[in-house]
Scaffold this motif. Structure first.
Motif, PDB file in Angstrom:
ATOM      1  N   SER A  58      -1.307  36.691 -18.077  1.00 17.68           N
ATOM      2  CA  SER A  58      -2.679  36.406 -18.486  1.00 17.68           C
ATOM      3  C   SER A  58      -2.620  35.430 -19.664  1.00 17.68           C
ATOM      4  O   SER A  58      -2.190  35.796 -20.759  1.00 17.68           O
ATOM      5  CB  SER A  58      -3.385  37.709 -18.892  1.00 17.68           C
ATOM      6  N   ASP A  60      -5.164  32.518 -19.868  1.00 21.37           N
ATOM      7  CA  ASP A  60      -6.217  31.525 -19.693  1.00 21.37           C
ATOM      8  C   ASP A  60      -6.920  31.126 -20.991  1.00 21.37           C
ATOM      9  O   ASP A  60      -7.706  30.172 -20.996  1.00 21.37           O
ATOM     10  CB  ASP A  60      -7.239  31.971 -18.647  1.00 21.37           C
ATOM     11  N   LEU A  61      -6.637  31.807 -22.111  1.00 26.82           N
ATOM     12  CA  LEU A  61      -7.220  31.431 -23.393  1.00 26.82           C
ATOM     13  C   LEU A  61      -6.277  30.584 -24.238  1.00 26.82           C
ATOM     14  O   LEU A  61      -6.666  30.107 -25.311  1.00 26.82           O
ATOM     15  CB  LEU A  61      -7.629  32.684 -24.186  1.00 26.82           C
ATOM     16  N   ASP A  62      -5.064  30.380 -23.779  1.00 24.53           N
ATOM     17  CA  ASP A  62      -4.094  29.605 -24.557  1.00 24.53           C
ATOM     18  C   ASP A  62      -4.506  28.133 -24.615  1.00 24.53           C
ATOM     19  O   ASP A  62      -4.848  27.536 -23.579  1.00 24.53           O
ATOM     20  CB  ASP A  62      -2.702  29.726 -23.919  1.00 24.53           C
ATOM     21  N   PRO A  63      -4.478  27.503 -25.789  1.00 24.05           N
ATOM     22  CA  PRO A  63      -4.935  26.109 -25.894  1.00 24.05           C
ATOM     23  C   PRO A  63      -4.091  25.114 -25.099  1.00 24.05           C
ATOM     24  O   PRO A  63      -4.630  24.138 -24.562  1.00 24.05           O
ATOM     25  CB  PRO A  63      -4.884  25.820 -27.398  1.00 24.05           C
ATOM     26  N   GLN A  66      -5.169  25.497 -21.477  1.00 21.10           N
ATOM     27  CA  GLN A  66      -6.451  24.846 -21.270  1.00 21.10           C
ATOM     28  C   GLN A  66      -6.329  23.324 -21.290  1.00 21.10           C
ATOM     29  O   GLN A  66      -7.043  22.625 -20.554  1.00 21.10           O
ATOM     30  CB  GLN A  66      -7.450  25.319 -22.331  1.00 21.10           C
ATOM     31  N   GLN A  90     -10.588  29.386 -12.956  1.00 21.63           N
ATOM     32  CA  GLN A  90      -9.633  30.403 -13.363  1.00 21.63           C
ATOM     33  C   GLN A  90      -8.247  29.788 -13.500  1.00 21.63           C
ATOM     34  O   GLN A  90      -7.968  28.730 -12.943  1.00 21.63           O
ATOM     35  CB  GLN A  90      -9.587  31.542 -12.354  1.00 21.63           C
ATOM     36  N   ARG A 214     -11.113  35.387 -18.346  1.00 23.75           N
ATOM     37  CA  ARG A 214     -11.646  35.584 -19.688  1.00 23.75           C
ATOM     38  C   ARG A 214     -12.237  34.302 -20.262  1.00 23.75           C
ATOM     39  O   ARG A 214     -13.085  34.336 -21.144  1.00 23.75           O
ATOM     40  CB  ARG A 214     -10.535  36.076 -20.620  1.00 23.75           C
ATOM     41  N   MET A 215     -11.801  33.155 -19.779  1.00 23.87           N
ATOM     42  CA  MET A 215     -12.176  31.872 -20.369  1.00 23.87           C
ATOM     43  C   MET A 215     -13.610  31.477 -20.017  1.00 23.87           C
ATOM     44  O   MET A 215     -14.195  31.975 -19.048  1.00 23.87           O
ATOM     45  CB  MET A 215     -11.212  30.784 -19.882  1.00 23.87           C
ATOM     46  N   ASP A 216     -14.156  30.575 -20.819  1.00 19.65           N
ATOM     47  CA  ASP A 216     -15.477  30.015 -20.568  1.00 19.65           C
ATOM     48  C   ASP A 216     -15.377  29.029 -19.413  1.00 19.65           C
ATOM     49  O   ASP A 216     -14.483  28.181 -19.383  1.00 19.65           O
ATOM     50  CB  ASP A 216     -15.951  29.312 -21.842  1.00 19.65           C
ATOM     51  N   THR A 217     -16.281  29.141 -18.448  1.00 16.66           N
ATOM     52  CA  THR A 217     -16.254  28.251 -17.281  1.00 16.66           C
ATOM     53  C   THR A 217     -17.512  27.392 -17.195  1.00 16.66           C
ATOM     54  O   THR A 217     -17.883  26.932 -16.113  1.00 16.66           O
ATOM     55  CB  THR A 217     -16.086  29.064 -15.977  1.00 16.66           C
TER      56      THR A 217
END
Length: 223
Positions: A58, A60-63, A66, A90, A214-217
């Motif tokens: 998991s 998906d929030l890592d810069p 992204q 995702q 978890r990330m903004d889409t």
């Protein structure tokens, strides 16, 4: 060099995939591998438990992750296949374990219309037959009956990919493809990214929690 100059758009649409060689900056690879290893969760710790034979992360929030999702050449390839405004839906880390990773040939399937869903595999390690690289059938993304079963003889048409850390495979979700058995201890960390056409956003939100998104889409990209 911009994204449109890194691949042949006509060939991409015809074959249903492209491998973007060296798309990830080399200096990003170490932090990306660190993010993968830090994000690994046991298969039973996901909203929908993952199957055996794979390591899942998991992240998906890592810069850095992204940033990979937004590489201009990657967005250009995804947009060339989708053909309308789209979003990053995702991203998840996955790695075949030694003795695991084999999949039967399959299609992930578009959501509402052919071509509205594109996947990308961004590789953090070298990949090939020694560590379970993806195999696929070029040009198989526009079948007459997309839901029909894939005949076992199709394996003879499959091509197994070979490449280096930093390469990214971009492919139409309807392309016939599969993971391959990892016969070694060689690592093959990657992230699987999903790009969806804008009209798919409502259905995406309805199932995002099941896919541990978890990330903004909300960001949109033009093809």
């Amino acid at each position: 060099m911009d994204g449109s100059e890194r691949f042949d758009r006509d060939q991409l649409r015809r074959d249903g995939y492209v491998v973007l060689r060296g798309a990830i900056p080399a200096e990003w690879l170490v932090p990306l591998r660190d993010a993968f290893d830090a994000g690994v969760k046991a298969n039973d710790q996901w909203a929908v438990p993952r199957g055996p034979g794979w390591r899942h992360a998991s992240l998906d929030l890592d810069p850095y992750v992204q940033a990979v999702c937004r590489l201009p050449v990657l967005l250009a390839a995804a947009g060339a296949l989708i053909g309308e405004r789209f979003f990053v839906a995702q991203v998840e880390g996955r790695e075949p374990l030694c003795g695991g990773g084999h999949q039967g040939l399959h299609r992930d399937l578009s959501d509402q219309r052919p071509g509205d869903t594109v996947n990308a595999l961004a590789f953090f390690d070298d990949f090939g037959p020694d560590n379970g690289a993806t195999r696929l059938i070029p040009g198989s993304h526009r079948p007459v009956q997309r839901e029909s079963a894939i005949h076992p003889a199709a394996e003879s048409q499959a091509v197994q990919l070979v490449g280096s850390a930093g390469d990214i495979l971009v492919f139409d979700a309807d392309l016939v493809h599969a993971g391959t058995l990892n016969p070694s201890d060689a690592r093959r960390r990657s992230i699987l990214i999903g790009y969806f056409a804008e009209p798919c956003h409502a259905s995406h939100l309805a199932t995002a929690h099941l896919r541990s998104v978890r990330m903004d889409t909300s960001e949109r990209f033009d093809p």
